[in-house]
Scaffold this motif. Sequence first.
Motif, PDB file in Angstrom:
ATOM      1  N   VAL A  74     -57.752  64.067 102.148  1.00 47.10           N
ATOM      2  CA  VAL A  74     -58.527  64.698 101.080  1.00 47.10           C
ATOM      3  C   VAL A  74     -57.652  65.396 100.041  1.00 47.10           C
ATOM      4  O   VAL A  74     -57.855  65.233  98.833  1.00 47.10           O
ATOM      5  CB  VAL A  74     -59.590  65.670 101.656  1.00 47.10           C
ATOM      6  N   HIS A 105     -66.099  67.930  94.579  1.00 42.51           N
ATOM      7  CA  HIS A 105     -66.475  67.056  93.467  1.00 42.51           C
ATOM      8  C   HIS A 105     -67.981  66.872  93.457  1.00 42.51           C
ATOM      9  O   HIS A 105     -68.551  66.204  94.324  1.00 42.51           O
ATOM     10  CB  HIS A 105     -65.767  65.701  93.587  1.00 42.51           C
ATOM     11  N   ASP A 149     -65.122  60.358  94.727  1.00 43.55           N
ATOM     12  CA  ASP A 149     -64.177  60.520  95.823  1.00 43.55           C
ATOM     13  C   ASP A 149     -64.264  59.353  96.810  1.00 43.55           C
ATOM     14  O   ASP A 149     -65.343  59.020  97.298  1.00 43.55           O
ATOM     15  CB  ASP A 149     -64.458  61.838  96.550  1.00 43.55           C
ATOM     16  N   ALA A 152     -63.790  67.634  98.943  1.00 41.27           N
ATOM     17  CA  ALA A 152     -63.068  67.205  97.744  1.00 41.27           C
ATOM     18  C   ALA A 152     -63.444  68.037  96.525  1.00 41.27           C
ATOM     19  O   ALA A 152     -62.834  67.893  95.457  1.00 41.27           O
ATOM     20  CB  ALA A 152     -63.353  65.732  97.465  1.00 41.27           C
ATOM     21  N   LYS A 201     -58.105  63.316  96.509  1.00 44.75           N
ATOM     22  CA  LYS A 201     -59.068  63.814  95.522  1.00 44.75           C
ATOM     23  C   LYS A 201     -58.461  63.834  94.125  1.00 44.75           C
ATOM     24  O   LYS A 201     -59.183  63.857  93.133  1.00 44.75           O
ATOM     25  CB  LYS A 201     -59.596  65.194  95.918  1.00 44.75           C
TER      26      LYS A 201
END
Length: 213
Positions: A82, A134, A96, A132, A86
């Motif tokens: 990760v 996101h 991701d 991540a 990312k």
Amino acid sequence: DSIGDDRKSYSVKWGKWYVEHFGAGNYEAATRTARELVGLGLKQNDRELLLQAHHAGWTSGLGLDLRSTVEHVEHGISLYVVEEDKRQIGTYGGHDAGACCRWAGGMAYTILGGLDRGFALAMEAVTAAQAAEHEVSEVMARSFGASVQFLRRDEERLVAWVSGMEEKLGDKMAAFWHYVTTPRMLKGWAQVKSGLVDEGLELMEINLAEIRK
């Protein structure tokens, strides 16, 4: 290819896969290009490139060969890191890869009958997106997770799942309309199945209109 730069060739072929093949629904060409990308990743012995090659593979498989999706997904899970990967979100697809392999796996395993594995991956996709940090990836994970609940015919969990997504997004719902219309359509289906016929049909009609628009 003519200048002999494998890394540049990889970037161009990934973009060609994303826009010209997968984006156009040409899954056979997408699958062929994904195989080429895997070969380039192996040739360069590059974990990040290999991950994104399998990213192309598991996504292509959803439109053509779910068993290949499962194979690519398992490679993706084993390769993903990760904190390193990312950083690639903006370069490869805008979401991701660690979350994507899990929501794709959730769909593929569930359709193929691997209900427990499919459910677990759908849940992990949300956690991966949050790790991540996101938001788009998290919304996508929640969207695909709703489809997994639908495929499992789990009406009660589906209503709760989509309601949770709606509550989390709040005023930002319109910004993610592409990803929330299908879950809300499925929520309407679940409401009809559970006896809230008028409410469910109205929600389905609203979201069908948005999908058409």
